[in-house]
Design an enzyme around this catalytic site. Structure first.
Site, PDB file in Angstrom:
ATOM      1  N   ASP A 103     -68.426  28.404  18.168  1.00 50.39           N
ATOM      2  CA  ASP A 103     -68.229  29.306  18.826  1.00 50.39           C
ATOM      3  C   ASP A 103     -68.997  29.447  20.409  1.00 50.39           C
ATOM      4  O   ASP A 103     -70.126  28.618  20.185  1.00 50.39           O
ATOM      5  CB  ASP A 103     -68.684  30.736  18.169  1.00 50.39           C
ATOM      6  CG  ASP A 103     -68.087  30.902  17.009  1.00 50.39           C
ATOM      7  OD1 ASP A 103     -66.883  30.448  16.987  1.00 50.39           O
ATOM      8  OD2 ASP A 103     -68.314  31.755  15.826  1.00 50.39           O
TER       9      ASP A 103
HETATM   10  N1  URA Z   1     -69.146  29.469  11.886  1.00 53.30           N
HETATM   11  C1  URA Z   1     -69.090  30.453  12.825  1.00 53.30           C
HETATM   12  O1  URA Z   1     -69.030  31.612  12.522  1.00 53.30           O
HETATM   13  N2  URA Z   1     -69.179  30.107  14.118  1.00 53.30           N
HETATM   14  C2  URA Z   1     -69.559  28.689  14.363  1.00 53.30           C
HETATM   15  O2  URA Z   1     -69.629  28.489  15.697  1.00 53.30           O
HETATM   16  C3  URA Z   1     -69.402  27.790  13.367  1.00 53.30           C
HETATM   17  C4  URA Z   1     -69.431  28.038  12.312  1.00 53.30           C
END
Ligand code: URA
Length: 239
Positions: A103
């Site tokens: 993310d």
């Molecule tokens: N899980 C998440 O919620 N975000 C990420 O960036 C990676 C795994």
């Protein structure tokens, strides 16, 4: 591979610019001046020089980045900076892409490569490559959460996750944890905590299969993988 393509890939400009360079007689293949752009070279066997400097050629590039927050795990984006935008131009020439997504606000280990086969292996849902994250959770993470994660939790869309390993490092109104998952659903870690009524306030990926985040990398820094790291990734997930 055509000589003009190789030189263009290594940053000597467009095909037209490379043609001009070749015409000027400064490019040699194994000690012979070559002016023909379509001349065929075997990049791993022939020695190509420009002004006497050896042009190194490698087909694949493997980079480990400590992804900073605020950049997108994509090759291109109209509105935001991407992890590819922050690479050196000479690395961008290999046309690499991130293996999977973190993310925008997630930090930590991101593998960036142009090796589609390896990427495919690592991302294949069949391979169950473990990914370990450190997270700070708003709320008191409990033994019940460990048990729930061990069984698998039901996400907001009804999907039941595979078992995950949750380790509590520190608990309180804010908890520090490590979690290992073997799949990669959208926002998976955040949604798993939502499923047990808690919120992830910080997320950092520590490892992907055998590859561990190099802690000497500052946020936004990256380095090439060692041969051993590349081999370990390739060997870990052969069927
Ligand atoms: N899980 C998440 O919620 N975000 C990420 O960036 C990676 C795994």
């Amino acid at each position: 591979m055509r000589l003009d393509k190789l030189l263009s890939n290594r940053g000597f400009g467009s095909r037209k610019e490379v043609k001009k360079l070749l015409k000027s007689g400064v490019v040699k293949v194994d000690d012979s001046i070559v002016k023909d752009p379509s001349f065929h070279v075997k990049p791993t066997e022939d020695t190509v020089t420009v002004h006497g400097d050896i042009i190194e050629y490698k087909e694949f590039i493997y980079l480990m980045m400590n992804k900073p927050p605020g950049v997108i795990s994509a090759t291109e984006d109209n509105n935001h900076e991407t992890v590819i935008d922050i690479l050196e131009v000479e690395d961008q020439l290999y046309e690499p892409f991130p293996v999977g997504r973190l993310d925008k606000d997630t930090e930590g280990l991101l593998l960036i490569t142009n090796d589609g086969q390896l990427s495919h292996q690592l991302l294949s849902p069949k391979k169950h490559v473990p990914k370990t994250y450190f997270a700070v959770i708003d709320g008191e993470v409990s033994e019940e959460d460990i048990e729930a994660f061990k069984k698998g939790v039901v996400l907001d869309d009804g999907y039941e996750t595979l078992p995950a390993t949750l380790v509590i490092l520190k608990t309180g109104i804010r908890s520090d944890i490590e979690v290992t998952i073997t799949e990669g659903k959208f926002h998976q870690v955040k949604r798993m905590f939502e499923a047990v009524g808690k919120k992830v306030v910080y997320l950092q990926r520590l490892s992907m299969g055998p590859l561990k985040l190099d802690e000497t990398l500052e946020l936004g820094e990256y380095r090439e993988l060692t041969d051993e790291e590349v081999d370990s990734l390739k060997n870990a997930h052969k069927e």
